[in-house]
Design a protein around this motif. Structure first.
Motif, short mmCIF file in Angstrom:
data_model
loop_
_atom_site.label_atom_id
_atom_site.label_comp_id
_atom_site.label_asym_id
_atom_site.label_seq_id
_atom_site.Cartn_x
_atom_site.Cartn_y
_atom_site.Cartn_z
N TYR A 200 3.22 43.02 14.26
CA TYR A 200 4.25 44.05 14.14
C TYR A 200 5.60 43.37 14.30
O TYR A 200 5.70 42.14 14.14
N ARG A 253 14.07 49.92 2.72
CA ARG A 253 14.76 49.62 4.00
C ARG A 253 13.71 49.10 4.97
O ARG A 253 13.23 49.82 5.83
N LEU A 255 12.54 47.43 8.03
CA LEU A 255 13.19 47.16 9.33
C LEU A 255 14.69 47.09 9.06
O LEU A 255 15.22 47.89 8.31
N LYS A 271 1.60 48.99 10.42
CA LYS A 271 1.64 50.29 11.12
C LYS A 271 0.23 50.86 11.24
O LYS A 271 -0.14 51.42 12.27
N GLU A 343 7.57 55.66 5.70
CA GLU A 343 8.01 54.52 6.51
C GLU A 343 8.99 53.66 5.73
O GLU A 343 8.72 53.25 4.59
N ASP A 344 10.11 53.39 6.34
CA ASP A 344 11.09 52.43 5.81
C ASP A 344 11.55 52.73 4.39
O ASP A 344 11.70 51.82 3.56
N ASP A 366 8.43 58.41 10.31
CA ASP A 366 8.40 57.62 11.54
C ASP A 366 9.80 57.19 11.97
O ASP A 366 10.13 57.18 13.15
N ASP A 367 10.63 56.82 11.01
CA ASP A 367 11.95 56.29 11.34
C ASP A 367 12.88 57.39 11.86
O ASP A 367 13.71 57.15 12.73
N ASN A 508 15.63 46.40 14.44
CA ASN A 508 14.57 45.40 14.25
C ASN A 508 14.85 44.59 13.00
O ASN A 508 15.55 45.06 12.11
N ASN A 552 10.32 51.48 20.90
CA ASN A 552 9.84 51.38 19.53
C ASN A 552 8.88 52.53 19.23
O ASN A 552 8.06 52.90 20.08
N ASN A 553 9.01 53.05 18.02
CA ASN A 553 8.18 54.21 17.66
C ASN A 553 6.67 53.91 17.71
O ASN A 553 5.85 54.82 17.63
C1 LIG Z 1 10.11 50.29 14.09
C2 LIG Z 1 10.45 50.80 12.79
O1 LIG Z 1 9.83 51.72 12.30
C3 LIG Z 1 11.55 50.21 12.07
O2 LIG Z 1 12.22 49.35 12.61
O3 LIG Z 1 11.76 50.62 10.93
#
Ligand SMILES: CC(=O)C(=O)O
Ligand SMILES: NC(=O)C1=CN([C@@H]2O[C@H](COP(=O)(O)OP(=O)(O)OC[C@H]3O[C@@H](n4cnc5c(N)ncnc54)[C@H](OP(=O)(O)O)[C@@H]3O)[C@@H](O)[C@H]2O)C=CC1
Ligand SMILES: [Mg+2]
Length: 652
Positions: A200, A253, A255, A271, A343-344, A366-367, A508, A552-553
């Motif tokens: 991770y 995007r 991190l 994840k 995610e991202d 999640d973000d 991150n 952190n999530n």
């Molecule tokens: C931890 C996370 O989901 C991020 O940095 O995008």
């Protein structure tokens, strides 16, 4: 119908011949004939299942490859018997038998011999027993020694520790996941603090940047613009049919590293391995997906090893249509209750996707949402160290995107619930700075929609340090993806008007962190309550050791997802996020506080996840959004009982 002994079936059917899944499915469609094969159900007892077997090849020609497939309807009928206590389904009988029960290692086709050793789902490597080696045609394919699972873990950890470069450790872990899934998860679960930074953040970030050159075995599903009109077909190519969680990215995007295009696949894969290791969701129920609509990253476009579409990103209608086809296909293929975690994604798509699909699908960003929940949990526990209620504090964010505004909104919601004040009022306790400075009323017309609620009355302020000095927050949160932005001046300013400044550097990976733990403690003369998105080693300052937490999530989404699944939730609601925050904050003990920690260590994460799952599930039931009835009496025990265990199974 004829009855067939499974072991002889294995003998007759495979004989060391390997075949691809599509080959087996083709075989099935050409010669489907129902027969009955002795199998073992979730309780380890023999049961009969209706199988479609290409019997012509099976019986007539012992060397011919034979495919076995559970008849769809029959499998559905059997759901109740294969479920662990009616909760997270143990569709493939991975978990429900105890050690002295025997199961047949089967997925789509029964594996034995050489193909069994190359099937990560069933492979045990040197841990195959003498009896299994005889029964499954493994003699000679393995050296004579038989070792146990614990020794395998010890050896793998020893091997991994030989690598000094984190990316090499990452590759070793991915190789293991591809070779022996249960060993991978046992390793990760038992060494979570050590291995989390490898599978991770931060290492997964570097892995995504270099994904093209380190790419070996493809993981997850890649769906690109070229697949328009065929997404349902592509989902059907995935070998597992009972998916419970999908993590999907479009790689824009990744991190704080920006647009990595198709190479963002490392994130859904990472994840989901946490969904299993930390939250107990079965690996077979997890599906990582990358939607490839191109990339605007010139470096990727010019990299000869880049693995994605070599074109600039599609947007507008073309993008929306591909996403819409994906979302419909997922629902059609896996049903209403599959959890889709966004995610991202870049924020110009993330908020719209969440809004659009939150009324039709079980979706979670999640973000935006997971990060909000983990930060709120950290703040609730930080209050034990600094005193006061949330409403007594003032919050300033650097970064007003998904993470920043998501957290801001959940804080305002929680204060509103605690005080009864309207959201419009409680939002005024929260200030945000973006790349153009403090978000204030005079900027309202030019702001993106998700920033507008945060445009308060104030003079324009362009420099972050000036915003800090003017707002005088008690809590400073970094969510910009821009590293080294909490400068010495910023931290000193925080320490000048707060006895214990709360400083969260969420960005991150480590390279993008707003400041390091050492900087936070040194510049605040050891007074900061600090946590970061990526982990930092303990810091010694003035003879005292400071251990910082990881905000952190990853603390939230595995347990949150488990809670949704065990209750059969059909929609996500903000109150479930608040429940998850409370559950996490409750896991912080006095001993942790005494060490300045506002999060519990990851070592106990499965227990923590079970508590989060239980609180989330309870909220789902309370809101009337649960479809698994009746509600179990003890939700914590139930959540624990549903968790995947990486223990090896005995093969007959
Ligand atoms: C931890 C996370 O989901 C991020 O940095 O995008
Ligand atoms: N710890 C955790 O669990 C999580 C951490 N994160 C991290 O948070 C970071 C941001 O993610 P996310 O919110 O999704 O990203 P977004 O792109 O949605 O938001 C970034 C925000 O930061 C602002 N920004 C960027 N650079 C600067 C700068 N130099 N000075 C001031 N503001 C700046 C942007 O301003 P503008 O709007 O003007 O462009 C934007 O408001 C990432 O590093 C990510 O890894 C994210 C989720 C979870
Ligand atoms: Mg993320």
């Amino acid at each position: 119908m004829m009855s067939l002994n499974t072991s002889s079936f294995v003998k007759n059917s495979i004989s060391g011949v390997s075949m691809t899944q599509s080959q087996s499915l083709r075989l099935l469609s050409s010669a489907k004939r129902p027969t009955v094969v002795a199998m073992v159900n979730g309780n380890g007892k023999p049961e009969q299942r209706n199988m479609s077997v290409s019997m012509d090849s099976a019986v007539k020609d012992v060397n011919a490859p034979v495919a076995v497939e559970v008849d769809g309807n029959e499998a559905d009928d059997k759901k109740q018997t294969t479920a662990v206590g009616g909760g997270v389904e143990d569709v493939y009988g991975e978990d429900s038998a105890t050690e002295d029960h025997f199961i047949t290692p089967w997925s789509v086709s029964v594996a034995s011999g050489y193909s069994l050793l190359r099937d990560p789902h069933h492979n045990k490597g040197l841990a195959f027993t003498e009896k299994e080696r005889d029964a499954h045609y493994l003699r000679g394919l393995l050296p004579p020694v038989v070792v146990n699972h614990d020794l395998q873990v010890k050896k793998m950890m020893h091997n991994i520790r030989q690598y000094q470069v984190p990316l090499q450790r990452y590759q070793a872990m991915m190789d293991l996941q591809e070779r022996n899934e249960r060993l991978f998860y046992k390793l990760l679960i038992e060494n979570v603090e050590e291995l989390l930074p490898i599978v991770y953040t931060p290492t997964v970030g570097e892995a995504c940047q270099k994904y093209g050159s380190i790419f070996k075995t493809p993981q997850g599903l890649f769906i690109s613009l070229k697949d328009k009109g065929k997404i349902l077909e592509i989902l059907k190519n995935w070998p597992q049919k009972k998916i419970q969680v999908i993590v999907v990215t479009d790689g824009e995007r990744i991190l704080g590293l920006g647009d990595l295009g198709c190479q963002g696949m490392g994130i859904p894969v990472g994840k989901l391995s946490l969904y299993t290791a930390l939250g107990g969701i079965r690996p077979s129920a997890c599906l990582p997906v990358t939607i490839d609509v191109g990339t605007n990253n010139e470096e990727m476009l010019n990299d000869e090893f880049y693995i994605g579409l070599r074109q600039r990103r599609a947007s507008g209608q073309e993008y929306a249509e591909l996403m819409s086809e994906f979302m419909s296909a997922v629902k059609q293929n896996y049903g209403e209750k599959v959890l889709i975690q966004f995610e991202d994604f870049a924020n110009h798509n993330a908020f719209d996707l969440l809004e659009k699909y939150s009324t039709t699908h079980l979706v979670f960003n999640d973000d935006i949402q997971g990060t909000a929940s983990v930060v709120l949990a950290g703040l609730i526990s930080a209050l034990k160290l600094v005193g006061g209620s949330l409403a007594d504090h003032k919050f300033l964010f650097l970064g007003a995107g998904e993470a920043g505004t998501g957290i801001a909104e959940l804080i305002a919601l929680e204060i509103s619930k605690q005080t009864g004040a309207p959201l419009d009022e409680t939002r005024k306790k929260v200030w945000l700075v973006d790349s153009k400075g403090l978000i204030v009323k005079s900027r309202l017309n030019s702001l993106q929609h998700f920033k507008k609620p945060w445009a308060h009355d104030h003079e324009p302020v362009s420099k972050f340090l000036d915003a800090v000095k003017s707002i005088r927050p008690t809590v400073l949160i970094g969510s910009s993806g821009a590293g080294q932005t909490f400068t010495k001046d910023v931290v000193e300013a925080m320490a000048s008007f707060n006895e214990k400044p709360i400083i969260l550097a969420l960005s991150n990976p480590t390279s993008q962190s707003e400041c390091t733990a050492e900087q936070a403690y040194t510049w605040s003369e050891g007074r900061a309550i600090f946590a970061s998105g990526s982990p930092f080693a303990p810091v010694e300052y003035n003879g005292k050791v400071y251990v910082s937490g990881q905000s952190n999530n990853a603390y939230i989404f595995p347990g949150f997802g488990l809670g949704l699944i065990i209750s059969g939730a059909i929609r996500v609601h903000d109150d479930m996020l608040l429940a998850a925050s409370e559950a996490l904050a409750e896991q912080v003990t006095q001993e942790h506080f005494d060490n300045g920690l506002i999060y519990p260590p990851f070592t106990n994460i499965r227990k923590i996840s079970a508590h989060i799952a239980a609180k989330v599930a309870a909220k789902v039931y309370e809101l009337g959004l649960a479809s698994r009835l009746p509600q179990p009496e003890n939700l914590v025990a139930y959540a624990e009982s549903c968790m995947y265990s990486p223990k090896y199974r005995n093969y007959r």
